[in-house]
Design an enzyme around this catalytic site. Structure first.
Site, PDB file in Angstrom:
ATOM      1  N   LYS A  36     -17.039  -8.496  94.772  1.00 21.32           N
ATOM      2  CA  LYS A  36     -16.262  -7.674  93.832  1.00 21.32           C
ATOM      3  C   LYS A  36     -16.140  -8.420  92.510  1.00 21.32           C
ATOM      4  O   LYS A  36     -16.297  -9.653  92.454  1.00 21.32           O
ATOM      5  CB  LYS A  36     -14.860  -7.365  94.393  1.00 21.32           C
ATOM      6  CG  LYS A  36     -13.982  -8.595  94.714  1.00 21.32           C
ATOM      7  CD  LYS A  36     -13.177  -9.142  93.567  1.00 21.32           C
ATOM      8  CE  LYS A  36     -12.341 -10.359  93.968  1.00 21.32           C
ATOM      9  NZ  LYS A  36     -12.076 -11.270  92.865  1.00 21.32           N
ATOM     10  N   ASP A  91      -6.927 -10.929  98.846  1.00 20.84           N
ATOM     11  CA  ASP A  91      -7.828  -9.842  98.429  1.00 20.84           C
ATOM     12  C   ASP A  91      -8.702  -9.312  99.577  1.00 20.84           C
ATOM     13  O   ASP A  91      -9.580  -8.480  99.363  1.00 20.84           O
ATOM     14  CB  ASP A  91      -8.687 -10.247  97.221  1.00 20.84           C
ATOM     15  CG  ASP A  91      -9.630 -11.402  97.526  1.00 20.84           C
ATOM     16  OD1 ASP A  91      -9.684 -11.834  98.697  1.00 20.84           O
ATOM     17  OD2 ASP A  91     -10.302 -11.866  96.595  1.00 20.84           O
TER      18      ASP A  91
HETATM   19  C1  LIG Z   1      -6.190 -13.985  92.666  1.00 26.68           C
HETATM   20  C2  LIG Z   1      -7.539 -13.462  93.097  1.00 26.68           C
HETATM   21  C3  LIG Z   1      -7.847 -12.271  92.205  1.00 26.68           C
HETATM   22  O1  LIG Z   1      -8.966 -11.582  92.565  1.00 26.68           O
HETATM   23  O2  LIG Z   1      -8.459 -14.512  92.908  1.00 26.68           O
HETATM   24  P1  LIG Z   1     -10.023 -14.694  93.342  1.00 26.68           P
HETATM   25  O3  LIG Z   1     -10.037 -15.321  94.723  1.00 26.68           O
HETATM   26  O4  LIG Z   1     -10.652 -13.345  93.322  1.00 26.68           O
HETATM   27  O5  LIG Z   1     -10.603 -15.625  92.335  1.00 26.68           O
HETATM   28  C4  LIG Z   1      -7.480 -13.037  94.578  1.00 26.68           C
HETATM   29  O6  LIG Z   1      -6.628 -11.932  94.755  1.00 26.68           O
HETATM   30  C5  LIG Z   1      -7.070 -14.151  95.501  1.00 26.68           C
HETATM   31  O7  LIG Z   1      -7.308 -13.705  96.801  1.00 26.68           O
HETATM   32  P2  LIG Z   1      -7.636 -14.758  97.990  1.00 26.68           P
HETATM   33  O8  LIG Z   1      -8.744 -15.662  97.552  1.00 26.68           O
HETATM   34  O9  LIG Z   1      -7.810 -13.946  99.232  1.00 26.68           O
HETATM   35  O10 LIG Z   1      -6.304 -15.560  97.999  1.00 26.68           O
HETATM   36  P3  LIG Z   1      -5.633 -16.388  99.201  1.00 26.68           P
HETATM   37  O11 LIG Z   1      -6.713 -17.047 100.000  1.00 26.68           O
HETATM   38  O12 LIG Z   1      -4.661 -15.495  99.913  1.00 26.68           O
HETATM   39  O13 LIG Z   1      -4.803 -17.458  98.372  1.00 26.68           O
HETATM   40  C6  LIG Z   1      -5.355 -18.636  97.849  1.00 26.68           C
HETATM   41  C7  LIG Z   1      -4.253 -19.317  97.032  1.00 26.68           C
HETATM   42  O14 LIG Z   1      -4.077 -18.606  95.785  1.00 26.68           O
HETATM   43  C8  LIG Z   1      -2.710 -18.501  95.446  1.00 26.68           C
HETATM   44  N1  LIG Z   1      -2.364 -17.071  95.299  1.00 26.68           N
HETATM   45  C9  LIG Z   1      -3.195 -16.089  95.772  1.00 26.68           C
HETATM   46  C10 LIG Z   1      -2.900 -14.757  95.558  1.00 26.68           C
HETATM   47  C11 LIG Z   1      -1.706 -14.438  94.877  1.00 26.68           C
HETATM   48  N2  LIG Z   1      -1.365 -13.169  94.655  1.00 26.68           N
HETATM   49  N3  LIG Z   1      -0.880 -15.416  94.434  1.00 26.68           N
HETATM   50  C12 LIG Z   1      -1.199 -16.737  94.618  1.00 26.68           C
HETATM   51  O15 LIG Z   1      -0.450 -17.605  94.180  1.00 26.68           O
HETATM   52  C13 LIG Z   1      -1.937 -19.216  96.526  1.00 26.68           C
HETATM   53  O16 LIG Z   1      -1.719 -20.523  96.045  1.00 26.68           O
HETATM   54  C14 LIG Z   1      -2.885 -19.272  97.702  1.00 26.68           C
HETATM   55  O17 LIG Z   1      -2.690 -20.411  98.468  1.00 26.68           O
HETATM   56  N1  LIG Z   2     -17.326 -16.972 104.915  1.00 26.54           N
HETATM   57  C1  LIG Z   2     -16.974 -17.726 103.886  1.00 26.54           C
HETATM   58  N2  LIG Z   2     -17.651 -17.658 102.721  1.00 26.54           N
HETATM   59  C2  LIG Z   2     -17.279 -18.411 101.660  1.00 26.54           C
HETATM   60  N3  LIG Z   2     -16.263 -19.276 101.659  1.00 26.54           N
HETATM   61  C3  LIG Z   2     -15.550 -19.391 102.804  1.00 26.54           C
HETATM   62  C4  LIG Z   2     -15.884 -18.627 103.953  1.00 26.54           C
HETATM   63  N4  LIG Z   2     -15.005 -18.937 104.913  1.00 26.54           N
HETATM   64  C5  LIG Z   2     -14.169 -19.856 104.388  1.00 26.54           C
HETATM   65  N5  LIG Z   2     -14.493 -20.144 103.123  1.00 26.54           N
HETATM   66  C6  LIG Z   2     -13.777 -21.066 102.218  1.00 26.54           C
HETATM   67  O1  LIG Z   2     -13.182 -20.277 101.162  1.00 26.54           O
HETATM   68  C7  LIG Z   2     -13.287 -20.933  99.907  1.00 26.54           C
HETATM   69  C8  LIG Z   2     -13.857 -19.999  98.823  1.00 26.54           C
HETATM   70  O2  LIG Z   2     -13.679 -18.671  99.131  1.00 26.54           O
HETATM   71  P1  LIG Z   2     -14.244 -17.493  98.217  1.00 26.54           P
HETATM   72  O3  LIG Z   2     -13.617 -16.219  98.685  1.00 26.54           O
HETATM   73  O4  LIG Z   2     -15.715 -17.537  98.110  1.00 26.54           O
HETATM   74  O5  LIG Z   2     -13.627 -17.907  96.842  1.00 26.54           O
HETATM   75  P2  LIG Z   2     -13.606 -17.138  95.539  1.00 26.54           P
HETATM   76  O6  LIG Z   2     -13.094 -15.742  95.839  1.00 26.54           O
HETATM   77  O7  LIG Z   2     -12.671 -17.897  94.640  1.00 26.54           O
HETATM   78  O8  LIG Z   2     -15.004 -17.178  95.061  1.00 26.54           O
HETATM   79  C9  LIG Z   2     -14.197 -22.134 100.107  1.00 26.54           C
HETATM   80  O9  LIG Z   2     -13.425 -23.295  99.975  1.00 26.54           O
HETATM   81  C10 LIG Z   2     -14.721 -22.016 101.527  1.00 26.54           C
HETATM   82  O10 LIG Z   2     -14.723 -23.244 102.227  1.00 26.54           O
END
Ligand SMILES: C[C@@](CO)(OP(=O)(O)O)[C@H](O)COP(=O)(O)OP(=O)(O)OC[C@H]1O[C@@H](n2ccc(N)nc2=O)[C@H](O)[C@@H]1O
Ligand SMILES: Nc1ncnc2c1ncn2[C@@H]1O[C@H](COP(=O)(O)OP(=O)(O)O)[C@@H](O)[C@H]1O
Length: 266
Positions: A8, A132
């Site tokens: 996405k 997400d």
């Molecule tokens: C913030 C976004 C926007 O798209 O970043 P990206 O991952 O896509 O870059 C996402 O919603 C991320 O979703 P996801 O990657 O599933 O987040 P999680 O694993 O639940 O959280 C990773 C870390 O981000 C922070 N976190 C995440 C989501 C949120 N609404 N508030 C936060 O503060 C927290 O510190 C958490 O420990």
């Molecule tokens: N199936 C997977 N694919 C990618 N990353 C994974 C997976 N399972 C666990 N992870 C962990 O999640 C982190 C990154 O997740 P990802 O969703 O790709 O991040 P972002 O949304 O920020 O690009 C990495 O540190 C990785 O070790």
């Protein structure tokens, strides 16, 4: 059974406030793009996980696919599986690749073992694995709010445009990116801004992560500038980065990027 988890992009991202649970309330538009991993599961005598393609940091046992399997297995009688993930979606990119793999694994289990989970039930499981993750159960354009796991329909179709996605040689951790941002309430909610024509997005639609992430990684700012120089109507970092996408009226002539950059026409 084999499924193809998609990536996405985020169109606009406002970080509104820090919550008591340490997470942040945000508003964003999640838009699915046709860049895919491949995820296969077959019945086996013991649980086994392996991956190919882009190397996933961390230990295999922590993979989100295994977390999804173990979570569903607590509630359903599942056999052992041999799981293979071929990774093509860049990691640390803001493209949600890991979350997508986990959500598609829930979808795979539901279909393969006829668990009769409806969309809402699968989204409830997915929310437990990542903010997400629930988006990828349906993977259709949505306005997302709360932690990024509550959705409203949004009418958005970019199929008339040419989308280019570029991953620079940088890994951004989502948790670190949140630490760099000072939350604020925007003058105009994203739900209104997203209705503007794409030609006006440049002036109005922002990603709150960009300012601090660009300060730490100036090459991402440089990448954004070069896509505007190539004629993009709108350019943004996706999520917490590091991937950057450009929306073009037509397929662009891009400058030559170093081979450490990965370019996808999606
Ligand atoms: C913030 C976004 C926007 O798209 O970043 P990206 O991952 O896509 O870059 C996402 O919603 C991320 O979703 P996801 O990657 O599933 O987040 P999680 O694993 O639940 O959280 C990773 C870390 O981000 C922070 N976190 C995440 C989501 C949120 N609404 N508030 C936060 O503060 C927290 O510190 C958490 O420990
Ligand atoms: N199936 C997977 N694919 C990618 N990353 C994974 C997976 N399972 C666990 N992870 C962990 O999640 C982190 C990154 O997740 P990802 O969703 O790709 O991040 P972002 O949304 O920020 O690009 C990495 O540190 C990785 O070790």
């Amino acid at each position: 059974m084999i499924l193809f988890p998609n990536a996405k992009i985020n169109i606009g991202l406002h970080i509104l406030n820090r919550r008591c649970d340490g997470y942040h309330d945000l508003e964003t538009v999640f838009y699915p793009i046709p860049l895919h991993d491949a995820l296969e599961a077959v019945e086996a005598t013991t649980l086994n996980f392996e991956s190919s393609g882009i190397v996933i940091p961390g230990i295999a046992g922590d993979n989100l696919c295994l977390k999804a399997y173990k979570m569903i297995k607590k509630d359903f009688d599942l056999p052992a599986l041999s799981i293979h993930l071929h990774k093509k979606i860049p990691i640390g990119a803001g493209l949600g690749g890991g979350s997508s793999d986990a959500a598609y694994f829930i979808r795979l289990l539901n279909e393969k073992f006829r668990l009769k989970l409806d969309t809402a039930a699968m989204q409830d499981y997915a929310r437990k694995l990542g903010a997400d993750c629930a988006f990828f159960i349906e993977s259709k354009p949505v306005f997302a709010y709360g932690k990024g796991e509550e959705f409203k329909d949004v009418s958005l179709d970019l199929s008339a445009y040419s989308l280019v996605l570029i991953m620079p040689p940088v890994f951004v951790s989502t948790a670190d990116a949140f630490r760099g941002v000072k939350p604020r309430i925007p003058e105009t909610p994203l739900q209104e801004l997203i209705k503007l024509p794409v030609e006006q997005w440049k002036e109005h639609i922002r990603n709150d992560f960009e300012e601090s992430v660009f300060r730490t990684y100036p090459i991402i700012q440089g990448l954004k500038n070069s896509l505007y120089d190539a004629g993009a109507l709108y350019v943004s970092m996706s999520g917490s980065g590091a991937a950057v996408y450009g929306v073009f009226a037509d397929k662009p002539e891009l400058p030559l990027f170093d081979e450490s950059y990965h370019v996808f026409y999606v």
